[in-house]
Design a protein around this motif. Sequence first.
Motif, PDB file in Angstrom:
ATOM      1  N   VAL A  72       0.848  -1.190   0.000  1.00  0.00           N
ATOM      2  CA  VAL A  72       0.000   0.000   0.000  1.00  0.00           C
ATOM      3  C   VAL A  72       0.884   1.240   0.000  1.00  0.00           C
ATOM      4  CG1 VAL A  72      -1.840   1.233   1.208  1.00  0.00           C
ATOM      5  CG2 VAL A  72      -1.713  -1.261   1.362  1.00  0.00           C
ATOM      6  N   GLU A  73       0.543   2.184  -0.860  1.00  0.00           N
ATOM      7  CA  GLU A  73       1.208   3.483  -0.868  1.00  0.00           C
ATOM      8  C   GLU A  73       0.148   4.558  -0.746  1.00  0.00           C
ATOM      9  OE1 GLU A  73       3.406   3.888  -4.496  1.00  0.00           O
ATOM     10  OE2 GLU A  73       5.058   2.669  -3.772  1.00  0.00           O
ATOM     11  N   GLY A  74       0.446   5.583   0.018  1.00  0.00           N
ATOM     12  CA  GLY A  74      -0.446   6.724   0.131  1.00  0.00           C
ATOM     13  C   GLY A  74       0.334   8.006  -0.053  1.00  0.00           C
ATOM     14  N   ASP A  75      -0.184   8.913  -0.856  1.00  0.00           N
ATOM     15  CA  ASP A  75       0.438  10.218  -1.051  1.00  0.00           C
ATOM     16  C   ASP A  75      -0.268  11.228  -0.162  1.00  0.00           C
ATOM     17  OD1 ASP A  75       1.976   9.061  -3.071  1.00  0.00           O
ATOM     18  OD2 ASP A  75       0.595   9.704  -4.657  1.00  0.00           O
ATOM     19  N   VAL A  76       0.520  12.027   0.552  1.00  0.00           N
ATOM     20  CA  VAL A  76      -0.051  13.077   1.389  1.00  0.00           C
ATOM     21  C   VAL A  76       0.410  14.438   0.875  1.00  0.00           C
ATOM     22  CG1 VAL A  76      -0.298  11.676   3.477  1.00  0.00           C
ATOM     23  CG2 VAL A  76       1.831  12.884   3.066  1.00  0.00           C
ATOM     24  N   ASP A  77      -0.462  15.421   1.030  1.00  0.00           N
ATOM     25  CA  ASP A  77      -0.120  16.775   0.591  1.00  0.00           C
ATOM     26  C   ASP A  77       0.624  17.513   1.711  1.00  0.00           C
ATOM     27  OD1 ASP A  77      -2.038  17.642   2.425  1.00  0.00           O
ATOM     28  OD2 ASP A  77      -3.554  18.055   0.892  1.00  0.00           O
ATOM     29  N   ASP A  78       0.869  18.793   1.511  1.00  0.00           N
ATOM     30  CA  ASP A  78       1.621  19.583   2.485  1.00  0.00           C
ATOM     31  C   ASP A  78       0.904  19.712   3.825  1.00  0.00           C
ATOM     32  OD1 ASP A  78       3.648  19.931   0.658  1.00  0.00           O
ATOM     33  OD2 ASP A  78       2.890  21.858  -0.063  1.00  0.00           O
ATOM     34  N   ASP A  79      -0.416  19.485   3.839  1.00  0.00           N
ATOM     35  CA  ASP A  79      -1.190  19.538   5.086  1.00  0.00           C
ATOM     36  C   ASP A  79      -1.351  18.159   5.724  1.00  0.00           C
ATOM     37  OD1 ASP A  79      -1.669  22.329   4.946  1.00  0.00           O
ATOM     38  OD2 ASP A  79      -3.288  21.977   3.499  1.00  0.00           O
ATOM     39  N   ASP A  80      -0.630  17.151   5.209  1.00  0.00           N
ATOM     40  CA  ASP A  80      -0.705  15.764   5.664  1.00  0.00           C
ATOM     41  C   ASP A  80      -2.059  15.118   5.406  1.00  0.00           C
ATOM     42  OD1 ASP A  80       1.919  15.366   6.469  1.00  0.00           O
ATOM     43  OD2 ASP A  80       1.554  16.176   8.466  1.00  0.00           O
ATOM     44  N   ASP A  81      -2.785  15.621   4.411  1.00  0.00           N
ATOM     45  CA  ASP A  81      -4.041  15.005   3.999  1.00  0.00           C
ATOM     46  C   ASP A  81      -3.762  13.997   2.886  1.00  0.00           C
ATOM     47  OD1 ASP A  81      -5.600  16.554   5.730  1.00  0.00           O
ATOM     48  OD2 ASP A  81      -5.746  18.183   4.267  1.00  0.00           O
ATOM     49  N   LEU A  82      -4.388  12.835   2.977  1.00  0.00           N
ATOM     50  CA  LEU A  82      -4.208  11.823   1.937  1.00  0.00           C
ATOM     51  C   LEU A  82      -4.790  12.325   0.621  1.00  0.00           C
ATOM     52  CD1 LEU A  82      -5.048   8.537   3.834  1.00  0.00           C
ATOM     53  CD2 LEU A  82      -2.932   9.017   2.611  1.00  0.00           C
ATOM     54  N   GLU A  83      -3.995  12.222  -0.430  1.00  0.00           N
ATOM     55  CA  GLU A  83      -4.425  12.629  -1.764  1.00  0.00           C
ATOM     56  C   GLU A  83      -4.659  11.439  -2.679  1.00  0.00           C
ATOM     57  OE1 GLU A  83      -1.271  15.230  -3.146  1.00  0.00           O
ATOM     58  OE2 GLU A  83      -2.626  16.933  -2.869  1.00  0.00           O
ATOM     59  N   ALA A  84      -3.902  10.373  -2.469  1.00  0.00           N
ATOM     60  CA  ALA A  84      -3.995   9.203  -3.349  1.00  0.00           C
ATOM     61  C   ALA A  84      -3.605   7.963  -2.576  1.00  0.00           C
ATOM     62  CB  ALA A  84      -3.083   9.368  -4.565  1.00  0.00           C
ATOM     63  N   ILE A  85      -4.218   6.844  -2.955  1.00  0.00           N
ATOM     64  CA  ILE A  85      -3.911   5.546  -2.366  1.00  0.00           C
ATOM     65  C   ILE A  85      -3.726   4.552  -3.505  1.00  0.00           C
ATOM     66  CG2 ILE A  85      -4.745   3.675  -0.880  1.00  0.00           C
ATOM     67  CD1 ILE A  85      -6.531   5.761   0.525  1.00  0.00           C
ATOM     68  N   ARG A  86      -2.694   3.729  -3.379  1.00  0.00           N
ATOM     69  CA  ARG A  86      -2.447   2.685  -4.375  1.00  0.00           C
ATOM     70  C   ARG A  86      -2.245   1.354  -3.670  1.00  0.00           C
ATOM     71  NH1 ARG A  86      -0.026   7.069  -5.522  1.00  0.00           N
ATOM     72  NH2 ARG A  86       1.966   6.504  -4.591  1.00  0.00           N
ATOM     73  N   PHE A  87      -2.905   0.327  -4.169  1.00  0.00           N
ATOM     74  CA  PHE A  87      -2.713  -1.049  -3.717  1.00  0.00           C
ATOM     75  C   PHE A  87      -2.048  -1.812  -4.857  1.00  0.00           C
ATOM     76  CE2 PHE A  87      -6.823  -1.541  -0.934  1.00  0.00           C
ATOM     77  CZ  PHE A  87      -6.311  -0.661  -0.008  1.00  0.00           C
ATOM     78  N   HIS A  88      -1.065  -2.614  -4.524  1.00  0.00           N
ATOM     79  CA  HIS A  88      -0.536  -3.597  -5.472  1.00  0.00           C
ATOM     80  C   HIS A  88      -0.682  -4.955  -4.800  1.00  0.00           C
ATOM     81  CE1 HIS A  88       1.722  -5.206  -8.825  1.00  0.00           C
ATOM     82  NE2 HIS A  88       2.311  -5.986  -7.929  1.00  0.00           N
ATOM     83  N   LEU A  89      -1.520  -5.800  -5.368  1.00  0.00           N
ATOM     84  CA  LEU A  89      -1.791  -7.116  -4.799  1.00  0.00           C
ATOM     85  C   LEU A  89      -0.900  -8.159  -5.446  1.00  0.00           C
ATOM     86  CD1 LEU A  89      -4.495  -5.465  -4.316  1.00  0.00           C
ATOM     87  CD2 LEU A  89      -5.619  -7.674  -4.297  1.00  0.00           C
ATOM     88  N   LEU A  90      -0.391  -9.069  -4.632  1.00  0.00           N
ATOM     89  CA  LEU A  90       0.310 -10.254  -5.111  1.00  0.00           C
ATOM     90  C   LEU A  90      -0.528 -11.433  -4.644  1.00  0.00           C
ATOM     91  CD1 LEU A  90       2.681 -11.566  -6.538  1.00  0.00           C
ATOM     92  CD2 LEU A  90       3.935 -11.492  -4.378  1.00  0.00           C
ATOM     93  N   VAL A  91      -1.109 -12.136  -5.605  1.00  0.00           N
ATOM     94  CA  VAL A  91      -2.058 -13.212  -5.333  1.00  0.00           C
ATOM     95  C   VAL A  91      -1.443 -14.532  -5.779  1.00  0.00           C
ATOM     96  CG1 VAL A  91      -4.397 -14.061  -5.791  1.00  0.00           C
ATOM     97  CG2 VAL A  91      -3.957 -11.591  -5.725  1.00  0.00           C
ATOM     98  N   GLU A  92      -1.484 -15.515  -4.904  1.00  0.00           N
ATOM     99  CA  GLU A  92      -0.887 -16.821  -5.223  1.00  0.00           C
ATOM    100  C   GLU A  92      -1.597 -17.501  -6.393  1.00  0.00           C
ATOM    101  OE1 GLU A  92       0.560 -20.886  -2.952  1.00  0.00           O
ATOM    102  OE2 GLU A  92      -0.544 -19.373  -1.831  1.00  0.00           O
ATOM    103  N   GLU A  93      -2.916 -17.475  -6.408  1.00  0.00           N
ATOM    104  CA  GLU A  93      -3.677 -18.100  -7.492  1.00  0.00           C
ATOM    105  C   GLU A  93      -3.350 -17.403  -8.812  1.00  0.00           C
ATOM    106  OE1 GLU A  93      -6.134 -20.534  -9.614  1.00  0.00           O
ATOM    107  OE2 GLU A  93      -5.731 -20.775  -7.484  1.00  0.00           O
ATOM    108  N   ASP A  94      -3.202 -18.193  -9.864  1.00  0.00           N
ATOM    109  CA  ASP A  94      -2.899 -17.658 -11.187  1.00  0.00           C
ATOM    110  C   ASP A  94      -4.200 -17.246 -11.872  1.00  0.00           C
ATOM    111  OD1 ASP A  94      -1.519 -16.889 -13.420  1.00  0.00           O
ATOM    112  OD2 ASP A  94      -1.128 -18.921 -14.148  1.00  0.00           O
ATOM    113  N   LEU A  95      -4.439 -15.953 -12.003  1.00  0.00           N
ATOM    114  CA  LEU A  95      -5.651 -15.419 -12.621  1.00  0.00           C
ATOM    115  C   LEU A  95      -5.282 -14.676 -13.895  1.00  0.00           C
ATOM    116  CD1 LEU A  95      -7.039 -13.731  -9.371  1.00  0.00           C
ATOM    117  CD2 LEU A  95      -7.793 -15.932 -10.310  1.00  0.00           C
TER     118      LEU A  95
END
Length: 132
Positions: A72-95
């Motif tokens: 998980v990554e989150g970007d915060v602005d100069d006021d420490d407010d979250l601006e963006a969130i990114r999830f990168h999932l690694l899943v064992e099952e091959d989809l």
Amino acid sequence: MTTIEVTSTSEEGYVTRSRVGDFELTIDATDEEGPNPNATLLADYASCFVPAFRVGGQKEGFDDLGRIDVDVEGDVDDDDDLEAIRFHLLVEEDLDDDEFDAIVERAEDICHVHSALREGLHAEITGETGGF
């Protein structure tokens, strides 16, 4: 309707200790005695999304997705407010891409934290399958 009860106490400074049922959670805006509120929100979001992803997988015909890791990554602005969130999932099952996307779509509908956040702050989700 279920009511969730939390008792939070800050005795001094920027540390808050919350009692949630039988559990205690320490959150510290300075990251000294615990994670800060934004980091806690990101962990909470991921912790909600993973079981939602598993349920979504079951609804798409995958009873066991195996291990799932979320970076998980989150970007915060100069006021420490979250601006963006990114999830990168690694899943064992091959989809394949369509299967992964269908499960993500279902998980977004199931995840309560996803529903609670303003739309502009929903996680951007990417992933890899067939891992580990």
